[in-house]
Design an enzyme around this catalytic site. Structure first.
Site: not given
Ligand code: NDP
Length: 245
Positions: A142, A155
């Site tokens: 991030s 975070y």
């Molecule tokens: P979302 O919340 O849309 O996606 C997060 C994903 O992580 C979901 O598919 C969720 O699926 C999965 N997840 C959460 N906990 C678990 C777990 N214990 N095991 C397996 N899967 C898990 O957010 P983003 O797409 O934005 O996030 C993706 C990455 O990008 C993250 O690492 C986030 O920190 C990073 N990021 C995002 C930014 C943004 O602005 N969107 C900015 C900077 C970084 P489920 O709940 O079905 O398990």
């Protein structure tokens, strides 16, 4: 020429946001994607949508905090295709709050998913990649891996950790295995839904107005995979043009 076609790519956290966009884009470019997350019904929908466009996809329930589940999805990819080209450690949570709110369970959840989850991906994939003599880890950090802001201390700490782990891994395994850190700025996804603190949630609403689509991050991942084997793209930061942080 595409260096993505036919590659076997495991994607964690593919049930929404960036992971979903990456699965769609890579499968459109001919990759075999193996997608995991906890919400299996979302994976099922995504898989049938990818298949309806002619893409190759397998899905599996996955909680990245459980090493055995991470191992199982990577093993499934290897057993099915004979090797694993790329592991994208994307799963993450972001329940922001001021430290003084003492949301200790949420701190622990971020540490478990954002740091341990990435380490589990490395633990599951590294022996296979070493044995086969090639592979690529793509870890999603991030802009919080470069700057810290109020309500985001834990975070950001988890994302600084992902950056440190990625750089350490690169130094140790470079030669055969590529390591890429992708650091998004605010991007459309469900990430802010995990915020339970009212103050942090209100701050985020404003902050996220300038979000870029998840497909923009997917494009940067496609770029990193697409390079020739001897080219290791190590760090990519992709943020909205309008972003000042
Ligand atoms: P979302 O919340 O849309 O996606 C997060 C994903 O992580 C979901 O598919 C969720 O699926 C999965 N997840 C959460 N906990 C678990 C777990 N214990 N095991 C397996 N899967 C898990 O957010 P983003 O797409 O934005 O996030 C993706 C990455 O990008 C993250 O690492 C986030 O920190 C990073 N990021 C995002 C930014 C943004 O602005 N969107 C900015 C900077 C970084 P489920 O709940 O079905 O398990």
């Amino acid at each position: 020429m595409s260096n993505v076609k036919g590659k076997v790519v495991v994607i964690t956290g593919a049930s929404s946001g960036i992971g979903e966009a990456v699965a769609r884009l890579l499968s459109q470019h001919g990759a075999h994607v193996i997608i995991g997350a906890r919400r299996v019904e979302r994976l099922e929908e995504l898989a049938s949508s990818i298949r309806s466009e002619g893409g190759s996809v397998e899905y599996q329930p996955l909680d990245v905090t459980r090493l055995e589940e991470m191992q199982a999805i990577v093993d499934r990819a290897r057993n099915h295709y004979g090797h694993v080209d790329v592991i994208i450690n994307n799963a993450g949570v972001m329940p922001l709050s001021p430290l003084g709110a003492l949301k200790i369970d949420e701190w622990n959840r971020m540490i478990d998913v954002n740091i341990r989850g990435v380490l589990h991906g490395i633990a599951a994939g590294l022996p296979i990649m070493k044995q086969q003599g090639f592979g690529q880890f793509i870890n999603i950090a991030s802009i919080g891996a470069y700057v810290v802001s109020p309500t985001a201390a834990v975070y950001c700490a988890t994302k600084y950790a992902v950056r440190a782990i990625s750089e350490g891994l690169r130094q140790e395994v470079g030669g055969d295995i590529r390591v890429t850190l992708v650091s998004p700025g605010v991007t459309e996804s469900e990430l802010a839904d995990t915020i339970s603190d009212e103050e942090a949630r209100d701050l985020m609403k404003e902050y996220r107005n300038i979000s870029i689509p998840a497909s923009a991050i997917a494009q940067s991942i496609l770029y990193a995979i697409n390079q020739p084997a001897e080219v290791d793209v190590n760090e990519i930061v992709v943020r909205p043009t309008a972003s000042i942080a």
